[in-house]
Design a protein around this motif. Structure first.
Motif, PDB file in Angstrom:
ATOM      1  N   LYS A  22       0.843  -1.207   0.000  1.00 13.52           N
ATOM      2  CA  LYS A  22       0.000   0.000   0.000  1.00 13.52           C
ATOM      3  C   LYS A  22       0.876   1.255   0.000  1.00 13.52           C
ATOM      4  O   LYS A  22       0.582   2.232  -0.684  1.00 13.52           O
ATOM      5  CB  LYS A  22      -0.928   0.000   1.225  1.00 13.52           C
ATOM      6  CG  LYS A  22      -2.018  -1.061   1.125  1.00 13.52           C
ATOM      7  CD  LYS A  22      -3.127  -0.855   2.145  1.00 13.52           C
ATOM      8  CE  LYS A  22      -2.690  -1.189   3.538  1.00 13.52           C
ATOM      9  NZ  LYS A  22      -3.795  -1.222   4.513  1.00 13.52           N
ATOM     10  N   ASP A  23       1.984   1.207   0.779  1.00 12.15           N
ATOM     11  CA  ASP A  23       2.884   2.369   0.828  1.00 12.15           C
ATOM     12  C   ASP A  23       3.439   2.691  -0.555  1.00 12.15           C
ATOM     13  O   ASP A  23       3.559   3.865  -0.934  1.00 12.15           O
ATOM     14  CB  ASP A  23       4.069   2.093   1.780  1.00 12.15           C
ATOM     15  CG  ASP A  23       3.622   2.175   3.235  1.00 12.15           C
ATOM     16  OD1 ASP A  23       2.518   2.720   3.472  1.00 12.15           O
ATOM     17  OD2 ASP A  23       4.351   1.670   4.114  1.00 12.15           O
ATOM     18  N   ALA A  24       3.781   1.644  -1.307  1.00  9.84           N
ATOM     19  CA  ALA A  24       4.343   1.876  -2.652  1.00  9.84           C
ATOM     20  C   ALA A  24       3.307   2.551  -3.548  1.00  9.84           C
ATOM     21  O   ALA A  24       3.645   3.415  -4.370  1.00  9.84           O
ATOM     22  CB  ALA A  24       4.789   0.547  -3.258  1.00  9.84           C
ATOM     23  N   ALA A  25       2.051   2.179  -3.372  1.00  5.91           N
ATOM     24  CA  ALA A  25       0.993   2.807  -4.180  1.00  5.91           C
ATOM     25  C   ALA A  25       0.864   4.289  -3.813  1.00  5.91           C
ATOM     26  O   ALA A  25       0.727   5.152  -4.685  1.00  5.91           O
ATOM     27  CB  ALA A  25      -0.325   2.082  -3.959  1.00  5.91           C
ATOM     28  N   LYS A  26       0.953   4.571  -2.493  1.00  8.94           N
ATOM     29  CA  LYS A  26       0.847   5.976  -2.055  1.00  8.94           C
ATOM     30  C   LYS A  26       2.003   6.788  -2.633  1.00  8.94           C
ATOM     31  O   LYS A  26       1.816   7.907  -3.108  1.00  8.94           O
ATOM     32  CB  LYS A  26       0.873   6.050  -0.519  1.00  8.94           C
ATOM     33  CG  LYS A  26      -0.398   5.493   0.125  1.00  8.94           C
ATOM     34  CD  LYS A  26      -0.248   5.473   1.647  1.00  8.94           C
ATOM     35  CE  LYS A  26      -1.242   4.516   2.274  1.00  8.94           C
ATOM     36  NZ  LYS A  26      -0.892   4.133   3.640  1.00  8.94           N
ATOM     37  N   GLN A  27       3.191   6.196  -2.603  1.00  9.93           N
ATOM     38  CA  GLN A  27       4.371   6.909  -3.141  1.00  9.93           C
ATOM     39  C   GLN A  27       4.226   7.144  -4.640  1.00  9.93           C
ATOM     40  O   GLN A  27       4.587   8.197  -5.156  1.00  9.93           O
ATOM     41  CB  GLN A  27       5.627   6.091  -2.891  1.00  9.93           C
ATOM     42  CG  GLN A  27       6.202   6.306  -1.504  1.00  9.93           C
ATOM     43  CD  GLN A  27       7.295   5.284  -1.202  1.00  9.93           C
ATOM     44  OE1 GLN A  27       7.931   4.741  -2.108  1.00  9.93           O
ATOM     45  NE2 GLN A  27       7.494   5.012   0.071  1.00  9.93           N
ATOM     46  N   ALA A  28       3.682   6.162  -5.338  1.00 10.00           N
ATOM     47  CA  ALA A  28       3.506   6.307  -6.794  1.00 10.00           C
ATOM     48  C   ALA A  28       2.542   7.449  -7.088  1.00 10.00           C
ATOM     49  O   ALA A  28       2.760   8.250  -8.007  1.00 10.00           O
ATOM     50  CB  ALA A  28       2.990   4.998  -7.386  1.00 10.00           C
ATOM     51  N   LEU A  29       1.532   7.542  -6.261  1.00 16.75           N
ATOM     52  CA  LEU A  29       0.545   8.611  -6.441  1.00 16.75           C
ATOM     53  C   LEU A  29       1.202   9.976  -6.178  1.00 16.75           C
ATOM     54  O   LEU A  29       1.089  10.903  -6.990  1.00 16.75           O
ATOM     55  CB  LEU A  29      -0.609   8.361  -5.466  1.00 16.75           C
ATOM     56  CG  LEU A  29      -1.947   8.994  -5.760  1.00 16.75           C
ATOM     57  CD1 LEU A  29      -2.411   8.684  -7.179  1.00 16.75           C
ATOM     58  CD2 LEU A  29      -2.979   8.491  -4.755  1.00 16.75           C
ATOM     59  N   ASP A  30       1.921  10.055  -5.043  1.00 19.23           N
ATOM     60  CA  ASP A  30       2.590  11.320  -4.715  1.00 19.23           C
ATOM     61  C   ASP A  30       3.676  11.655  -5.739  1.00 19.23           C
ATOM     62  O   ASP A  30       3.999  12.822  -5.956  1.00 19.23           O
ATOM     63  CB  ASP A  30       3.206  11.253  -3.308  1.00 19.23           C
ATOM     64  CG  ASP A  30       2.119  11.264  -2.240  1.00 19.23           C
ATOM     65  OD1 ASP A  30       0.986  11.686  -2.567  1.00 19.23           O
ATOM     66  OD2 ASP A  30       2.383  10.825  -1.105  1.00 19.23           O
ATOM     67  N   GLY A  31       4.255  10.626  -6.337  1.00 17.58           N
ATOM     68  CA  GLY A  31       5.309  10.848  -7.344  1.00 17.58           C
ATOM     69  C   GLY A  31       4.729  11.081  -8.735  1.00 17.58           C
ATOM     70  O   GLY A  31       5.465  11.013  -9.725  1.00 17.58           O
ATOM     71  N   ASN A  32       3.434  11.255  -8.796  1.00 17.49           N
ATOM     72  CA  ASN A  32       2.739  11.534 -10.067  1.00 17.49           C
ATOM     73  C   ASN A  32       2.935  10.466 -11.141  1.00 17.49           C
ATOM     74  O   ASN A  32       3.080  10.767 -12.321  1.00 17.49           O
ATOM     75  CB  ASN A  32       3.160  12.908 -10.612  1.00 17.49           C
ATOM     76  CG  ASN A  32       2.614  14.013  -9.730  1.00 17.49           C
ATOM     77  OD1 ASN A  32       1.451  13.981  -9.333  1.00 17.49           O
ATOM     78  ND2 ASN A  32       3.463  14.953  -9.365  1.00 17.49           N
ATOM     79  N   LYS A  33       2.918   9.224 -10.692  1.00 18.97           N
ATOM     80  CA  LYS A  33       3.004   8.120 -11.677  1.00 18.97           C
ATOM     81  C   LYS A  33       1.586   7.874 -12.212  1.00 18.97           C
ATOM     82  O   LYS A  33       0.988   6.805 -12.025  1.00 18.97           O
ATOM     83  CB  LYS A  33       3.529   6.844 -11.006  1.00 18.97           C
ATOM     84  CG  LYS A  33       4.841   7.027 -10.283  1.00 18.97           C
ATOM     85  CD  LYS A  33       5.984   7.031 -11.264  1.00 18.97           C
ATOM     86  CE  LYS A  33       7.310   6.919 -10.533  1.00 18.97           C
ATOM     87  NZ  LYS A  33       8.435   7.355 -11.369  1.00 18.97           N
ATOM     88  N   THR A  34       1.070   8.884 -12.852  1.00 18.47           N
ATOM     89  CA  THR A  34      -0.359   8.855 -13.183  1.00 18.47           C
ATOM     90  C   THR A  34      -0.614   8.858 -14.693  1.00 18.47           C
ATOM     91  O   THR A  34      -1.743   9.062 -15.128  1.00 18.47           O
ATOM     92  CB  THR A  34      -1.065  10.082 -12.563  1.00 18.47           C
ATOM     93  OG1 THR A  34      -0.362  11.249 -12.978  1.00 18.47           O
ATOM     94  CG2 THR A  34      -1.094  10.005 -11.051  1.00 18.47           C
TER      95      THR A  34
END
Ligand code: PLP
Length: 413
Positions: free
Chosen positions: A50-62
């Motif tokens: 879950k943490d990796a998903a949060k980081q991806a979101l904050d890192g704009n991996k969108t």
């Protein structure tokens, strides 16, 4: 317009999803239904994922990713397969899909011409049958022997020039049976004898084994790599059913064509979910710790039910993996219920259990295995206890069911 193509007319919606929805509807009305239909772990996704998903979101991996999936994840999949199957692949041999389900669908869509045959082994995961038809192929059902394992003689007889794929699924949904080395060797021999045959190995439960060992055709003969497609995913082993990440690994030309199907359908998988799956593979120790813990709990549940069914005269197929039981209901056929209906098959038995004992299950006929029901034990101790109490009354007193449902009706008034 009828909003239904000729092809769709032949397709049934997923029985397991429908029955699970029916149980949830009843629960919403306040009925205390013990839902034993669910095909998912009752655990939360591990924190590191879950943490990796949060980081991806904050890192704009969108943004859109490659429709084959992100390179880093494909590379980790190659390493994962090396670890568990001891065979070498390259990144080009893999595709990340929307759950294992879409990997199966892409492969069938990419390869089947009208009237090509695909052999599935009963009991089979209910979606294989409909997906094969949806992709224009013909499902051919090979029966199991009395232990729920493949009838090899029959399998041999069913293969002909039109057979394109044999789908194998071990540990199996719905039986939990794990194919041993002996059976896999026989399947490999058949594959050698029929050079046009390809194997689709749905290994989604390969990490969920309590007795025995996982065996793949590639363990027996790594040279079969050109004729084997491995299907797997994160739903079951990492408790990630809602994230929808699966994958396939196999011959490069096949993966390329599966990519074409994917590029014109979903365009690939949610970027954030892919980064979550990447963490599951990169942080192996944490993921393994989670799987070990989950397996320990599920094994305790399995052993409890084996004990319970054995002591109370229920017949069942002994599961060694996944989280399902096939429970025989043959002895209830012909019995008159308290509402004076006669139970004649597993569908009626399953409905009877739901309406009168508030236990939801899936009839075996949905898996090509009539006279059984499938129950999932991926559920809490408390619910298992309730299930056991309620199902025990079957043997003693059919009228109990009446009082239970009446009690529940009182609650919802
Ligand atoms: N294969 C089998 C045998 C399954 O039981 C399931 C899900 O229940 C799947 C594939 C699909 O899994 P996913 O959630 O990865 O699409």
């Amino acid at each position: 317009m009828t909003f239904e193509s000729h092809l769709l007319k032949q397709i049934q919606p997923s029985a397991t999803l429908l029955l699970s929805a029916q149980a949830k509807e009843m629960q919403k009305k306040g009925l205390d239904v013990v839902n034993m239909t669910v095909g998912e772990p009752d655990f939360y996704t591990p924190e590191h994922i879950k943490d990796a998903a949060k980081q991806a979101l904050d890192g704009n991996k969108t943004f859109y990713t490659s429709f084959f999936g992100i390179d880093a994840l494909r590379e980790e999949i190659v390493k994962y397969i090396k670890k568990y199957y001891d065979v070498d692949y390259q990144r080009q041999n893999t595709i990340v899909t929307c759950g294992a389900k879409q990997a199966l669908f892409n492969a069938l869509k990419a390869t089947l011409n009208p009237n090509d045959e695909v052999i599935i082994i009963a009991p089979y995961w209910t979606s294989y049958l409909e997906m094969i038809k949806l992709c224009g192929g013909i499902p051919v059902i090979c029966p199991a022997d009395s232990e729920g394992k493949v009838d090899i003689k029959k399998l041999n007889q069913l293969i002909n020039g039109k057979t394109k794929w044999l789908i194998i699924n071990s540990p199996n949904n719905p039986s939990g049976v794990v194919y041993d080395e002996d059976i896999i060797k026989k399947i490999v021999n058949i594959t050698h004898e029929n050079q046009h045959l390809h194997l689709m190995c749905d290994d989604i439960y390969h990490q969920l084994i309590y007795e025995g060992q996982f065996c793949s055709p590639l363990h027996i003969d790594p040279n079969l790599q050109d004729r084997v497609l491995i299907i797997n995913g994160f739903s079951k082993s990492c408790a990630m059913t809602g994230w929808r990440v699966g994958f396939a690994i196999g011959p490069e030309a096949l993966i390329k064509n599966m990519g074409t199907v994917q590029s014109q359908s979903t365009s690939g998988i949610c970027s954030i979910a892919q980064y979550a799956a990447l963490a599951a593979l990169q942080q192996k120790e944490k993921t393994q710790e989670f799987i070990t813990q989950m397996n320990h709990i599920n094994d305790k549940r399995r052993l409890k039910l084996i004990d319970f069914f054995s002591q109370n005269g229920f017949e069942f197929i002994k599961p060694n993996g996944a989280f399902y039981f096939l429970l025989s209901c043959q002895k209830y056929h012909g019995i008159k219920t308290s509402t004076h209906n006669t139970i004649t098959n597993d569908t009626e038995f399953s409905q009877y259990l739901l309406k009168h004992h508030l236990i939801s299950s899936v009839p075996g006929i949905e898996f090509g295995f009539p006279n059984y029901i499938r129950i999932s034990y991926a559920t809490s101790e408390e619910k298992l206890e309730k299930f056991m109490q309620r199902i025990l009354t079957l043997n003693k007193d059919f009228s109990h069911s009446e009082s239970l449902i009446h009690e529940q009706e009182e609650i919802t008034k």
